[in-house]
Enzyme design. Structure first.
Site, PDB file in Angstrom:
ATOM      1  N   GLU A  40       0.848  -1.193   0.000  1.00  0.00           N
ATOM      2  CA  GLU A  40       0.000   0.000   0.000  1.00  0.00           C
ATOM      3  C   GLU A  40       0.883   1.243   0.000  1.00  0.00           C
ATOM      4  OE1 GLU A  40      -3.511   2.037   2.617  1.00  0.00           O
ATOM      5  OE2 GLU A  40      -2.706   0.113   3.270  1.00  0.00           O
ATOM      6  N   ASP A  69       8.377   7.104  -7.728  1.00  0.00           N
ATOM      7  CA  ASP A  69       7.055   7.641  -7.447  1.00  0.00           C
ATOM      8  C   ASP A  69       7.034   9.051  -7.998  1.00  0.00           C
ATOM      9  OD1 ASP A  69       4.487   7.081  -6.242  1.00  0.00           O
ATOM     10  OD2 ASP A  69       4.925   8.763  -4.924  1.00  0.00           O
ATOM     11  N   PHE A 152       0.599  11.334 -21.376  1.00  0.00           N
ATOM     12  CA  PHE A 152      -0.468  10.713 -20.586  1.00  0.00           C
ATOM     13  C   PHE A 152      -0.758  11.615 -19.398  1.00  0.00           C
ATOM     14  CE2 PHE A 152       1.849   9.228 -16.800  1.00  0.00           C
ATOM     15  CZ  PHE A 152       3.152   9.401 -17.227  1.00  0.00           C
ATOM     16  N   HIS A 178      10.881  15.350 -15.398  1.00  0.00           N
ATOM     17  CA  HIS A 178      11.210  15.056 -13.995  1.00  0.00           C
ATOM     18  C   HIS A 178      11.920  13.709 -13.878  1.00  0.00           C
ATOM     19  CE1 HIS A 178       7.350  13.744 -15.360  1.00  0.00           C
ATOM     20  NE2 HIS A 178       6.974  13.153 -14.250  1.00  0.00           N
TER      21      HIS A 178
END
Ligand code: IMP
Length: 197
Positions: A40, A69, A152, A178
């Site tokens: 998670e 991330d 996207f 990035h």
């Protein structure tokens, strides 16, 4: 030496391979590695979420592992969507719906206050468990309507220079993004370490 990427996204894997294969790693997607952990992502920063993913795979594989991330940080929205970029708004929304919601929440915000940045954090763990975290950013502005067909996510409303990321070519985006900047930072850190700095 095996290196497992905590992703099955072909574009990401291709970019990661470019810098990691020359360093002697055999790069595998998570699927190719046969490791089926989906922790998670309950961190509150990009750094925490990338570390959660990388550590979950390393715990099972004990192989070198890399996770990333990313998301978009919009100043006029107090930094939102941020780490919640993939799930901004209600769960039924798709990329188009999330983009429309950003535009709705920014109605009336003047051009000079529409600053934003994409952020990518890469968390790398080597085969001995040593960890490196690097961050790359890409500065831009939020437009007033979606424009362009490439890319996207939030690309149709993210203006870099005089065009949106969805109007720029994939090749150009991949040279200034990035993720590209985070990858450059990772390559620098790894070469410093191999030179013993
Ligand atoms: P993740 O890092 O793959 O979990 O992606 C997080 C979310 O951030 C994506 O689902 C997109 O909504 C957004 N995002 C990250 N990078 C980009 C990009 O380069 N273009 C557009 N959206 C992005």
């Amino acid at each position: 030496m095996k290196l497992i990427i905590a992703s099955n996204n072909k574009g990401k894997i291709r970019e990661f391979k470019k810098i990691l294969e020359p360093m002697g790693y055999e790069v595998l997607s998570q699927r190719e590695s046969g490791i089926d952990v989906q922790p998670e992502e309950n961190g509150t920063t990009f750094e925490e979420n990338a570390a959660i993913k990388a550590r979950a795979i390393y715990a099972v594989s004990k192989s070198a592992t890399l996770a990333d991330d990313s998301g978009i940080v919009i100043d006029a929205l107090g930094g939102q969507p941020g780490v919640y970029s993939a799930r901004y708004g209600t769960p039924d929304l798709d990329d188009e719906g999330r983009t429309a919601l950003v535009l709705k929440n920014m109605q009336g915000v003047p051009d000079e206050e529409r600053t934003a940045r994409y952020v990518a954090v890469i968390h790398f763990i080597d085969e001995n468990g040593n960890e490196i975290s690097v961050r790359g950013t890409c500065e831009g502005r939020i437009g007033h309507e979606p424009v362009g067909e490439n890319g996207f996510g939030y690309d149709p409303i993210f203006i870099y220079g005089d065009k949106t990321f969805a109007q720029h070519t994939e090749e150009f985006k991949n040279s200034v993004s990035h993720r590209a900047n985070a990858l450059k930072a990772l390559a620098e850190r790894l070469s410093e370490i191999s030179e013993g700095k």
